[in-house]
Design an enzyme around this catalytic site. Structure first.
Site, PDB file in Angstrom:
ATOM      1  N   ARG A  21       5.932  -1.764  13.315  1.00 10.45           N
ATOM      2  CA  ARG A  21       7.036  -0.884  12.887  1.00 10.45           C
ATOM      3  C   ARG A  21       7.398  -1.191  11.436  1.00 10.45           C
ATOM      4  O   ARG A  21       6.938  -2.196  10.863  1.00 10.45           O
ATOM      5  CB  ARG A  21       8.260  -1.017  13.785  1.00 10.45           C
ATOM      6  CG  ARG A  21       8.882  -2.404  13.823  1.00 10.45           C
ATOM      7  CD  ARG A  21       9.959  -2.478  14.905  1.00 10.45           C
ATOM      8  NE  ARG A  21      10.417  -3.830  15.134  1.00 10.45           N
ATOM      9  CZ  ARG A  21      11.596  -4.311  14.723  1.00 10.45           C
ATOM     10  NH1 ARG A  21      12.424  -3.541  14.051  1.00 10.45           N
ATOM     11  NH2 ARG A  21      11.938  -5.556  14.980  1.00 10.45           N
ATOM     12  N   ILE A  23       7.895  -1.584   7.516  1.00 12.37           N
ATOM     13  CA  ILE A  23       6.995  -1.783   6.377  1.00 12.37           C
ATOM     14  C   ILE A  23       5.604  -2.208   6.850  1.00 12.37           C
ATOM     15  O   ILE A  23       4.589  -1.742   6.325  1.00 12.37           O
ATOM     16  CB  ILE A  23       7.610  -2.832   5.418  1.00 12.37           C
ATOM     17  CG1 ILE A  23       8.809  -2.212   4.683  1.00 12.37           C
ATOM     18  CG2 ILE A  23       6.566  -3.355   4.434  1.00 12.37           C
ATOM     19  CD1 ILE A  23       9.589  -3.182   3.813  1.00 12.37           C
ATOM     20  N   ASP A  66       5.104 -14.875  18.430  1.00  7.02           N
ATOM     21  CA  ASP A  66       6.419 -15.075  17.807  1.00  7.02           C
ATOM     22  C   ASP A  66       6.235 -16.113  16.705  1.00  7.02           C
ATOM     23  O   ASP A  66       6.057 -17.305  16.983  1.00  7.02           O
ATOM     24  CB  ASP A  66       7.410 -15.573  18.869  1.00  7.02           C
ATOM     25  CG  ASP A  66       8.798 -15.847  18.288  1.00  7.02           C
ATOM     26  OD1 ASP A  66       8.935 -15.926  17.046  1.00  7.02           O
ATOM     27  OD2 ASP A  66       9.740 -16.009  19.077  1.00  7.02           O
ATOM     28  N   ASN A  94       3.999 -10.182   6.627  1.00  8.68           N
ATOM     29  CA  ASN A  94       5.079  -9.205   6.475  1.00  8.68           C
ATOM     30  C   ASN A  94       6.268  -9.471   7.396  1.00  8.68           C
ATOM     31  O   ASN A  94       7.396  -9.109   7.076  1.00  8.68           O
ATOM     32  CB  ASN A  94       4.514  -7.802   6.754  1.00  8.68           C
ATOM     33  CG  ASN A  94       5.611  -6.787   6.996  1.00  8.68           C
ATOM     34  OD1 ASN A  94       6.277  -6.340   6.060  1.00  8.68           O
ATOM     35  ND2 ASN A  94       5.836  -6.435   8.260  1.00  8.68           N
ATOM     36  N   TYR A 161      18.841 -15.568   2.956  1.00  7.40           N
ATOM     37  CA  TYR A 161      17.732 -14.597   2.889  1.00  7.40           C
ATOM     38  C   TYR A 161      17.144 -14.584   1.473  1.00  7.40           C
ATOM     39  O   TYR A 161      15.925 -14.632   1.296  1.00  7.40           O
ATOM     40  CB  TYR A 161      18.241 -13.204   3.276  1.00  7.40           C
ATOM     41  CG  TYR A 161      17.180 -12.118   3.214  1.00  7.40           C
ATOM     42  CD1 TYR A 161      16.302 -11.916   4.277  1.00  7.40           C
ATOM     43  CD2 TYR A 161      17.055 -11.286   2.103  1.00  7.40           C
ATOM     44  CE1 TYR A 161      15.327 -10.913   4.228  1.00  7.40           C
ATOM     45  CE2 TYR A 161      16.093 -10.285   2.044  1.00  7.40           C
ATOM     46  CZ  TYR A 161      15.232 -10.104   3.112  1.00  7.40           C
ATOM     47  OH  TYR A 161      14.261  -9.111   3.054  1.00  7.40           O
TER      48      TYR A 161
HETATM   49  P1  NDP Z   1      11.975  -4.501  10.438  1.00 13.63           P
HETATM   50  O1  NDP Z   1      13.191  -5.197  10.908  1.00 13.63           O
HETATM   51  O2  NDP Z   1      11.911  -3.024  10.527  1.00 13.63           O
HETATM   52  O3  NDP Z   1      10.682  -5.144  11.151  1.00 13.63           O
HETATM   53  C1  NDP Z   1      10.545  -6.525  11.142  1.00 13.63           C
HETATM   54  C2  NDP Z   1       9.152  -6.881  11.575  1.00 13.63           C
HETATM   55  O4  NDP Z   1       9.026  -8.297  11.587  1.00 13.63           O
HETATM   56  C3  NDP Z   1       8.851  -6.378  12.950  1.00 13.63           C
HETATM   57  O5  NDP Z   1       7.535  -5.916  13.009  1.00 13.63           O
HETATM   58  C4  NDP Z   1       9.033  -7.612  13.803  1.00 13.63           C
HETATM   59  O6  NDP Z   1       8.225  -7.635  14.972  1.00 13.63           O
HETATM   60  C5  NDP Z   1       8.590  -8.701  12.869  1.00 13.63           C
HETATM   61  N1  NDP Z   1       9.190  -9.953  13.268  1.00 13.63           N
HETATM   62  C6  NDP Z   1      10.482 -10.363  13.151  1.00 13.63           C
HETATM   63  N2  NDP Z   1      10.656 -11.558  13.707  1.00 13.63           N
HETATM   64  C7  NDP Z   1       9.457 -11.932  14.189  1.00 13.63           C
HETATM   65  C8  NDP Z   1       9.007 -13.076  14.873  1.00 13.63           C
HETATM   66  N3  NDP Z   1       9.832 -14.095  15.191  1.00 13.63           N
HETATM   67  N4  NDP Z   1       7.704 -13.139  15.239  1.00 13.63           N
HETATM   68  C9  NDP Z   1       6.857 -12.123  14.931  1.00 13.63           C
HETATM   69  N5  NDP Z   1       7.234 -11.013  14.279  1.00 13.63           N
HETATM   70  C10 NDP Z   1       8.527 -10.917  13.923  1.00 13.63           C
HETATM   71  O7  NDP Z   1      11.777  -4.980   8.947  1.00 13.63           O
HETATM   72  P2  NDP Z   1      11.102  -4.272   7.673  1.00 13.63           P
HETATM   73  O8  NDP Z   1       9.915  -3.530   8.069  1.00 13.63           O
HETATM   74  O9  NDP Z   1      12.172  -3.621   6.894  1.00 13.63           O
HETATM   75  O10 NDP Z   1      10.715  -5.593   6.844  1.00 13.63           O
HETATM   76  C11 NDP Z   1       9.391  -6.100   6.780  1.00 13.63           C
HETATM   77  C12 NDP Z   1       9.372  -7.165   5.700  1.00 13.63           C
HETATM   78  O11 NDP Z   1       9.794  -6.614   4.464  1.00 13.63           O
HETATM   79  C13 NDP Z   1      10.315  -8.338   5.985  1.00 13.63           C
HETATM   80  O12 NDP Z   1       9.699  -9.535   5.550  1.00 13.63           O
HETATM   81  C14 NDP Z   1      11.522  -8.015   5.113  1.00 13.63           C
HETATM   82  O13 NDP Z   1      12.242  -9.162   4.768  1.00 13.63           O
HETATM   83  C15 NDP Z   1      10.846  -7.374   3.932  1.00 13.63           C
HETATM   84  N6  NDP Z   1      11.708  -6.527   3.131  1.00 13.63           N
HETATM   85  C16 NDP Z   1      12.287  -5.400   3.671  1.00 13.63           C
HETATM   86  C17 NDP Z   1      13.076  -4.598   2.877  1.00 13.63           C
HETATM   87  C18 NDP Z   1      13.702  -3.352   3.385  1.00 13.63           C
HETATM   88  O14 NDP Z   1      14.496  -2.744   2.652  1.00 13.63           O
HETATM   89  N7  NDP Z   1      13.411  -2.888   4.588  1.00 13.63           N
HETATM   90  C19 NDP Z   1      13.354  -4.920   1.471  1.00 13.63           C
HETATM   91  C20 NDP Z   1      12.675  -6.110   1.011  1.00 13.63           C
HETATM   92  C21 NDP Z   1      11.894  -6.872   1.813  1.00 13.63           C
HETATM   93  P3  NDP Z   1       8.708  -6.899  16.342  1.00 13.63           P
HETATM   94  O15 NDP Z   1       8.497  -5.430  16.096  1.00 13.63           O
HETATM   95  O16 NDP Z   1       7.806  -7.449  17.372  1.00 13.63           O
HETATM   96  O17 NDP Z   1      10.143  -7.255  16.540  1.00 13.63           O
END
Ligand code: NDP
Length: 256
Positions: A21, A23, A66, A94, A161
């Site tokens: 999901r 990015i 995880d 990511n 963060y």
């Molecule tokens: P989302 O919250 O939409 O998705 C987060 C993703 O990280 C999910 O796929 C989730 O997996 C995964 N994740 C979180 N925790 C774990 C874990 N413990 N183990 C495995 N997977 C995990 O976030 P975004 O898509 O917005 O963000 C993606 C990246 O981009 C992050 O690193 C974020 O910090 C960075 N970012 C985002 C920005 C934004 O504006 N959206 C801006 C700048 C950076 P699952 O689906 O299984 O929960």
């Protein structure tokens, strides 16, 4: 051979975390469309996402994990190498979480979880991927940082963060320096506000949303494919002479 051929990834195996999901999904779409064999990983399995890619004719696989568990990043890399026939050409770190809160009462458990996922898991996955990449004498690492690793964006307080993402940037630059002579490139992307589950609350918030948009010269949030397109550039031979870069994709947020 045209310049477009430099963006192809046929025959390359890529592991992407946080892939089903937001990015991560945008990055998977870009790499898969360029011909890569993409191994998706996430905490929560989403078989429908895999099925959709397969129906579209893309080569994809999935590993659950995880990444907060210290043993998991290496296990993901090991499994991806098996699936990839002994190779790992591209690693995209990511997966990440955001947690807002004033530093003076930020809970220890929240701090630990944030650092475990946003920074420690990235270090561990890079460390594990260096094994196959050094044997291959080639490989590309792409870490997803943030504009929050470059500026203290407002109005939300999020020092932990911000620190985690600044560390990801410096880890990336250090790896670029240390492993360039072994054919391994390491880059990061620093996204601005991208419309995903992570930001949906903030973008809809009557105080935060207008501030986020007003401080972005383009006045809107980006899409996951804005990051996917940048990721394709940094993961493909199009960026063959680029390493240690933190590519900002933020609608202009950090120019002011
Ligand atoms: P989302 O919250 O939409 O998705 C987060 C993703 O990280 C999910 O796929 C989730 O997996 C995964 N994740 C979180 N925790 C774990 C874990 N413990 N183990 C495995 N997977 C995990 O976030 P975004 O898509 O917005 O963000 C993606 C990246 O981009 C992050 O690193 C974020 O910090 C960075 N970012 C985002 C920005 C934004 O504006 N959206 C801006 C700048 C950076 P699952 O689906 O299984 O929960």
């Amino acid at each position: 051979m045209t310049v477009f051929d430099l963006f192809r990834l046929d025959g390359k195996a890529a592991l992407v975390t946080g892939a089903t999901r937001g990015i991560g999904l945008g990055i998977v779409e870009a790499l898969a469309e360029a011909g890569a064999h993409v191994i998706l990983s996430s905490k929560v399995p989403k078989p429908e996402v895999l099925a959709r890619f397969r129906e579209a004719g893309h080569k994809v696989d999935y590993i659950q994990g995880d990444v907060q568990d210290p043993a998991v990043p290496a296990r993901l890399v090991e499994a991806a190498v098996d699936i990839g026939g002994g190779r790992l050409d591209i690693l995209v770190n990511n997966a990440g979480v955001a947690k807002h809160g004033e530093t003076h009462d930020f809970a220890e458990g929240d701090y630990r979880r944030l650092m475990d996922i946003n920074l420690d898991s990235v270090f561990r996955a890079c460390q594990a991927a260096l094994g196959p990449m050094r044997r291959q004498k080639s490989g590309v690492i792409l870490n997803i940082g943030s504009i929050s690793g470059l500026v203290s964006n407002i109005p939300q307080p999020q020092a932990a963060y911000n620190a985690s993402k600044a560390a990801v940037h410096m880890l990336t630059r250090s790896l670029a320096s240390d492993y360039a002579d072994e054919g391994i490139r390491a880059n990061a992307i620093a996204p601005g506000y991208i419309a995903t589950d992570m930001t949906s609350g903030g973008l809809a918030d009557p105080v935060w949303g207008p501030v986020w948009r007003d401080m972005t010269p383009m006045k809107l949030a980006g899409s996951p494919m804005d990051i996917g397109a940048a990721a394709l550039y940094l993961c493909s031979p199009a960026s063959a002479y680029v390493t240690g870069e933190v590519l900002v994709v933020d609608g202009g947020y950090t120019v002011r």
